[in-house]
Design a protein around this motif. Structure first.
Motif, PDB file in Angstrom:
ATOM      1  N   GLY A  60       0.819  -1.208   0.000  1.00 49.69           N
ATOM      2  CA  GLY A  60       0.000   0.000   0.000  1.00 49.69           C
ATOM      3  C   GLY A  60       0.855   1.261   0.000  1.00 49.69           C
ATOM      4  N   TRP A  61       1.682   1.399   1.039  1.00 51.43           N
ATOM      5  CA  TRP A  61       2.611   2.532   1.151  1.00 51.43           C
ATOM      6  C   TRP A  61       3.952   1.996   1.619  1.00 51.43           C
ATOM      7  CZ3 TRP A  61       0.967   6.965  -0.848  1.00 51.43           C
ATOM      8  CH2 TRP A  61      -0.389   7.275  -0.821  1.00 51.43           C
ATOM      9  N   ASN A  62       5.038   2.497   1.067  1.00 52.22           N
ATOM     10  CA  ASN A  62       6.363   2.100   1.549  1.00 52.22           C
ATOM     11  C   ASN A  62       6.540   2.472   3.018  1.00 52.22           C
ATOM     12  OD1 ASN A  62       6.893   1.239  -1.019  1.00 52.22           O
ATOM     13  ND2 ASN A  62       8.294   2.887  -1.541  1.00 52.22           N
ATOM     14  N   ILE A  63       6.006   3.638   3.380  1.00 53.29           N
ATOM     15  CA  ILE A  63       6.053   4.121   4.764  1.00 53.29           C
ATOM     16  C   ILE A  63       4.611   4.395   5.192  1.00 53.29           C
ATOM     17  CG2 ILE A  63       6.873   5.979   6.279  1.00 53.29           C
ATOM     18  CD1 ILE A  63       9.159   6.404   4.229  1.00 53.29           C
ATOM     19  N   PRO A  64       4.150   3.885   6.339  1.00 53.84           N
ATOM     20  CA  PRO A  64       2.766   4.147   6.762  1.00 53.84           C
ATOM     21  C   PRO A  64       2.618   5.572   7.315  1.00 53.84           C
ATOM     22  CG  PRO A  64       3.873   2.750   8.363  1.00 53.84           C
ATOM     23  CD  PRO A  64       4.855   2.966   7.245  1.00 53.84           C
ATOM     24  N   TYR A  65       1.980   6.437   6.557  1.00 52.75           N
ATOM     25  CA  TYR A  65       1.852   7.845   6.944  1.00 52.75           C
ATOM     26  C   TYR A  65       0.599   8.061   7.798  1.00 52.75           C
ATOM     27  CZ  TYR A  65       5.176   8.212   3.122  1.00 52.75           C
ATOM     28  OH  TYR A  65       6.261   8.026   2.311  1.00 52.75           O
ATOM     29  N   ASP A 105      -6.130  16.614   7.283  1.00 50.17           N
ATOM     30  CA  ASP A 105      -5.757  16.645   5.866  1.00 50.17           C
ATOM     31  C   ASP A 105      -6.992  16.831   4.993  1.00 50.17           C
ATOM     32  OD1 ASP A 105      -3.006  16.132   6.413  1.00 50.17           O
ATOM     33  OD2 ASP A 105      -3.499  14.029   6.707  1.00 50.17           O
ATOM     34  N   PHE A 106      -8.067  16.121   5.345  1.00 52.23           N
ATOM     35  CA  PHE A 106      -9.314  16.260   4.571  1.00 52.23           C
ATOM     36  C   PHE A 106      -9.889  17.665   4.728  1.00 52.23           C
ATOM     37  CE2 PHE A 106     -14.003  16.125   4.592  1.00 52.23           C
ATOM     38  CZ  PHE A 106     -14.207  15.835   3.248  1.00 52.23           C
ATOM     39  N   THR A 107      -9.893  18.172   5.955  1.00 55.74           N
ATOM     40  CA  THR A 107     -10.466  19.512   6.199  1.00 55.74           C
ATOM     41  C   THR A 107      -9.728  20.583   5.402  1.00 55.74           C
ATOM     42  OG1 THR A 107     -11.046  18.787   8.434  1.00 55.74           O
ATOM     43  CG2 THR A 107     -11.068  21.158   8.009  1.00 55.74           C
ATOM     44  N   SER A 108      -8.381  20.521   5.412  1.00 56.01           N
ATOM     45  CA  SER A 108      -7.607  21.532   4.680  1.00 56.01           C
ATOM     46  C   SER A 108      -7.775  21.366   3.166  1.00 56.01           C
ATOM     47  CB  SER A 108      -6.126  21.449   5.057  1.00 56.01           C
ATOM     48  OG  SER A 108      -5.607  20.170   4.778  1.00 56.01           O
ATOM     49  N   GLY A 125      -1.689  16.345  -4.264  1.00 55.84           N
ATOM     50  CA  GLY A 125      -0.629  15.342  -4.328  1.00 55.84           C
ATOM     51  C   GLY A 125       0.709  15.789  -3.767  1.00 55.84           C
ATOM     52  N   GLU A 126       0.955  17.089  -3.742  1.00 56.37           N
ATOM     53  CA  GLU A 126       2.266  17.576  -3.289  1.00 56.37           C
ATOM     54  C   GLU A 126       2.196  18.357  -1.979  1.00 56.37           C
ATOM     55  OE1 GLU A 126       5.189  17.064  -4.671  1.00 56.37           O
ATOM     56  OE2 GLU A 126       4.606  16.103  -6.543  1.00 56.37           O
ATOM     57  N   VAL A 127       1.026  18.925  -1.653  1.00 57.06           N
ATOM     58  CA  VAL A 127       0.950  19.809  -0.487  1.00 57.06           C
ATOM     59  C   VAL A 127       0.057  19.234   0.608  1.00 57.06           C
ATOM     60  CG1 VAL A 127       0.380  22.134   0.319  1.00 57.06           C
ATOM     61  CG2 VAL A 127       1.358  21.803  -1.962  1.00 57.06           C
ATOM     62  N   GLN A 128      -1.266  19.110   0.329  1.00 59.01           N
ATOM     63  CA  GLN A 128      -2.205  18.725   1.381  1.00 59.01           C
ATOM     64  C   GLN A 128      -1.918  17.322   1.912  1.00 59.01           C
ATOM     65  OE1 GLN A 128      -3.814  21.108   2.358  1.00 59.01           O
ATOM     66  NE2 GLN A 128      -4.554  22.429   0.740  1.00 59.01           N
ATOM     67  N   TYR A 129      -1.906  16.329   1.033  1.00 59.29           N
ATOM     68  CA  TYR A 129      -1.559  14.965   1.447  1.00 59.29           C
ATOM     69  C   TYR A 129      -0.068  14.706   1.206  1.00 59.29           C
ATOM     70  CZ  TYR A 129      -6.511  13.957   1.981  1.00 59.29           C
ATOM     71  OH  TYR A 129      -7.805  13.973   2.407  1.00 59.29           O
ATOM     72  N   GLY A 130       0.453  15.225   0.098  1.00 54.91           N
ATOM     73  CA  GLY A 130       1.860  14.996  -0.245  1.00 54.91           C
ATOM     74  C   GLY A 130       2.828  15.607   0.743  1.00 54.91           C
ATOM     75  N   LEU A 132       0.801   8.755  -4.988  1.00 56.46           N
ATOM     76  CA  LEU A 132      -0.205   9.756  -4.632  1.00 56.46           C
ATOM     77  C   LEU A 132      -0.544  10.632  -5.835  1.00 56.46           C
ATOM     78  CD1 LEU A 132      -1.912  10.804  -2.316  1.00 56.46           C
ATOM     79  CD2 LEU A 132       0.009  12.193  -1.574  1.00 56.46           C
ATOM     80  N   ASN A 133       0.469  11.035  -6.586  1.00 53.26           N
ATOM     81  CA  ASN A 133       0.226  11.853  -7.778  1.00 53.26           C
ATOM     82  C   ASN A 133      -0.519  11.070  -8.855  1.00 53.26           C
ATOM     83  OD1 ASN A 133       1.337  14.362  -7.001  1.00 53.26           O
ATOM     84  ND2 ASN A 133       3.398  13.589  -7.307  1.00 53.26           N
ATOM     85  N   THR A 134      -0.311   9.742  -8.886  1.00 54.40           N
ATOM     86  CA  THR A 134      -1.054   8.915  -9.839  1.00 54.40           C
ATOM     87  C   THR A 134      -2.536   8.901  -9.484  1.00 54.40           C
ATOM     88  OG1 THR A 134       0.888   7.514 -10.196  1.00 54.40           O
ATOM     89  CG2 THR A 134      -1.230   6.612 -10.863  1.00 54.40           C
ATOM     90  N   PHE A 135      -2.862   8.783  -8.195  1.00 60.14           N
ATOM     91  CA  PHE A 135      -4.261   8.842  -7.767  1.00 60.14           C
ATOM     92  C   PHE A 135      -4.908  10.161  -8.194  1.00 60.14           C
ATOM     93  CE2 PHE A 135      -3.647   5.461  -4.429  1.00 60.14           C
ATOM     94  CZ  PHE A 135      -4.673   4.653  -4.878  1.00 60.14           C
ATOM     95  N   THR A 136      -4.221  11.281  -7.962  1.00 57.76           N
ATOM     96  CA  THR A 136      -4.807  12.580  -8.315  1.00 57.76           C
ATOM     97  C   THR A 136      -4.964  12.718  -9.823  1.00 57.76           C
ATOM     98  OG1 THR A 136      -2.634  13.667  -8.330  1.00 57.76           O
ATOM     99  CG2 THR A 136      -3.854  13.677  -6.250  1.00 57.76           C
ATOM    100  N   ARG A 137      -4.043  12.131 -10.596  1.00 53.98           N
ATOM    101  CA  ARG A 137      -4.120  12.218 -12.054  1.00 53.98           C
ATOM    102  C   ARG A 137      -5.284  11.384 -12.600  1.00 53.98           C
ATOM    103  NH1 ARG A 137       0.978  11.654 -12.507  1.00 53.98           N
ATOM    104  NH2 ARG A 137       1.017   9.461 -13.093  1.00 53.98           N
ATOM    105  N   VAL A 138      -5.518  10.216 -11.977  1.00 54.80           N
ATOM    106  CA  VAL A 138      -6.561   9.310 -12.468  1.00 54.80           C
ATOM    107  C   VAL A 138      -7.950   9.780 -12.040  1.00 54.80           C
ATOM    108  CG1 VAL A 138      -7.454   6.943 -12.261  1.00 54.80           C
ATOM    109  CG2 VAL A 138      -5.018   7.317 -12.567  1.00 54.80           C
TER     110      VAL A 138
END
Length: 609
Positions: free
Chosen positions: A173-178, A184-187, A215-220, A232-238
């Protein structure tokens, strides 16, 4: 819980990943008409905490101490202040809330005197979306009259739940569990609202800006791994494009946007219609990922059970712990390879060319292997003597005894070597690694290399680049303009009978396993993994060096053309996909676009155990 509490009973929230109760506590305080005073603990914050405590005890406010594991010294003072106060001197509406990570030094007396609770994020897409939208008010849903607002709000909520749900699949799922959480959703919701307020009616949504911010600021902003950032950027692109507003858009089969949703209740009804159990494919993963999740969960549970088992020798029948480890140590000493004789190794390297990059690398690997063999032999010998009572059982020997009995690798050996799931796998790998190095020294350079068998596989690839660069100096090659390229052959390990062609150079490597994807040997392309097959062995790979300056004259690049795309597949030493385990990337051919495999979490592992 609030009803059960009183002015003398603190409420302690044990934080779990991705869940922050602060917003819920502040909302509850607002409903009850109590002023909530949050403060984040840390160095020097005790002074401000005392002031807020005194004020809250007087006017009936709620004191919220966040991250108390960073201010443990203040907790004893806090407990004494709260419990020693007389009922007449404290407002009856006063409450103390704490949030903390689990910490070994957290005061036991404080825990015994408080109400403990945890606030875990819900499991599943349905529960996650429902929790997100329960926190959305009708005013927030109607804050914008533009038709793009509600679909984008739901898409952000879907992304928010997806990034949280992917954590349970481990490195797939993620290389590192963030620690993605409600903030994050509110912002993100606030940003989308501001973006639509400034929208040019002719230009429409600025998708590149929206994707970048998500992809780069709020969640990224939380993401530190480059490959996780790519995911993450792939999700936002799709999921964030003009097609998001089309009638047939869906995140996955059965997971569409709400139709005409005018109230929060309408959105919640749409969420209630979602499937109760989610396929991993909803999050972009293969269906096999569910097996990985269940396996990780079982291993974690069993690991905890083993760790809490008593370590003392039992008085019952059967073999004791000491006798079991004594026997195991004897068996391992019998199988342990002999030490490398320094002058013999030096003589062999002298014949092969001591200043060749590959031979310098070989010498370094042999030195490290010798350190591991010496440490293992020393520990096992001393451990047998300590069990017999001939020498004192030191802390390191005690650790080795406990670990060997539990089939784990002793800490002393791990510091010098490599991680492994069990002691048996580790020792087998030690013998395999030694066999490769011993064969290389004894009979010369092999036709193919087991990449897993090296302490420093990056150094091996660098040595190969240096070797190729030196061979092409007459063509103007320089090391800083040389990069790695690869071809996946149709040969398996047993089919290799000669080294790579001289004109191309490079090395054949084997022992790589595909995680999150399968391999079609006939067409030499990525394919979907077979059901219930978690790891697929990759055929022998030819890795070679090419120069940027002479790219047009060099051997053709892999893939490309004819509807075939290239996926840059990361290669890791071990199943834990961290920067420390990353080696390099291989270019693998695929019929599907590269984004498909990015969402699948496809990667190559040198060791799948």
């Amino acid at each position: 819980m609030l009803a059960e509490s009183d002015t003398r009973t603190p409420m302690v929230c044990l934080l779990s990943m991705g869940s922050d109760p602060t917003e819920n506590i502040e909302r509850l305080a607002k409903n009850k008409g109590a002023p909530c005073r949050p403060i984040s603990m840390g160095q020097g914050q005790e002074v401000h905490a005392r002031r807020l405590l005194a004020g809250s005890m007087t006017d009936g406010g709620w004191l919220l101490l966040q991250n108390c594991h960073l201010g443990l010294d203040f907790l004893d003072e806090l407990l004494e202040t709260v419990t020693a106060a007389t009922p007449e001197s404290v407002h009856k509406g006063f409450r103390v809330w704490l949030t903390t990570d689990v910490h070994a030094r957290f005061p036991i007396a404080f825990l015994q005197s408080s109400i403990k609770f945890t606030n875990e994020p819900p499991l599943g897409m349905k529960a996650g979306l429902k929790r997100t939208f329960i926190a959305v008010t009708q005013d927030q849903l109607e804050v914008s009259s533009l038709p793009q607002w509600k679909p984008l709000l739901y898409a952000v909520a879907f992304l928010h739940t997806t990034v949280q749900e992917r954590r349970k699949f481990g490195p797939l799922g993620w290389n590192i569990p963030y620690e993605f959480n409600q903030a994050d959703f509110t912002s993100s919701m606030q940003f989308v609202q501001n973006h639509l307020d400034d929208l040019d009616s002719k230009g429409g949504v600025d998708w590149s800006c929206l994707r970048y911010m998500l992809g780069e600021v709020q969640y990224g902003g939380r993401v530190t791994d480059d490959l996780d950032k790519r995911l993450l950027n792939t999700f936002t692109r799709v999921w964030f494009s003009e097609s998001t507003f089309s009638d047939n858009f869906c995140f996955y089969r059965g997971y569409s946007l709400p139709g005409v949703a005018t109230t929060v209740q309408d959105v919640l009804q749409h969420i209630d219609a979602l499937p109760l159990l989610d396929s991993p494919e909803v999050f972009g993963l293969h269906a096999n990922a569910d097996i990985t999740y269940q396996t990780n969960l079982a291993n974690e549970t069993l690991g905890t059970i083993i760790n809490i088992q008593p370590k003392d020798s039992g008085g019952g029948a059967g073999e004791t712990r000491e006798a079991c480890v004594q026997r195991l140590a004897g068996e391992m000493l019998e199988k342990l390879p002999p030490d490398y004789v320094q002058h013999e190794v030096k003589g062999q390297l002298q014949k092969m060319g001591p200043h060749q990059p590959m031979n310098i690398f070989l010498r370094q690997e042999v030195e490290r292997m010798q350190r591991v063999i010496s440490s293992v032999r020393s520990t096992l010998t001393d451990l047998r003597l300590a069990i017999d009572g001939s020498i004192i059982m030191s802390e390191e020997l005690r650790d080795a005894l406990d670990c060997m009995f539990d089939a784990r690798v002793p800490r002393l050996w791990l510091r010098l070597s490599w991680p492994s799931a069990t002691l048996g796998f580790w020792f087998s790998e030690l013998l395999e690694r030694n066999r490769q190095l011993h064969g290389w020294i004894g009979t010369g350079r092999p036709d193919q290399f087991w990449l897993t068998g090296f302490f420093n596989p990056q150094g091996f690839l660098t040595a190969m680049r240096q070797e190729t660069t030196r061979a092409n100096l007459s063509r103007g090659w320089a090391l800083d303009t040389v990069t790695l390229s690869n071809d996946v052959t149709k040969m398996m390990r047993e089919d290799v009978s000669a080294p790579p062609p001289q004109d191309v150079g490079g090395v054949y490597i084997y022992g790589l396993f595909l995680d999150g994807a399968g391999w079609d040997r006939r067409s030499a392309k990525l394919s979907e993994a077979a059901p219930k097959v978690l790891f697929t062995p990759l055929p022998v790979v030819h890795v070679y060096a090419v120069s940027f300056a002479n790219m047009a004259d060099s051997k053709r690049q892999p893939g490309g053309g004819g509807g075939v795309s290239l996926y840059s597949c990361p290669v890791y030493k071990k199943p834990r996909r961290t920067d420390l385990n990353f080696i390099f990337s291989l270019q693998l051919r695929s019929v599907q676009p590269a984004e498909h495999w990015t969402l699948r979490g496809a990667a190559l592992l040198c060791d799948c155990k």
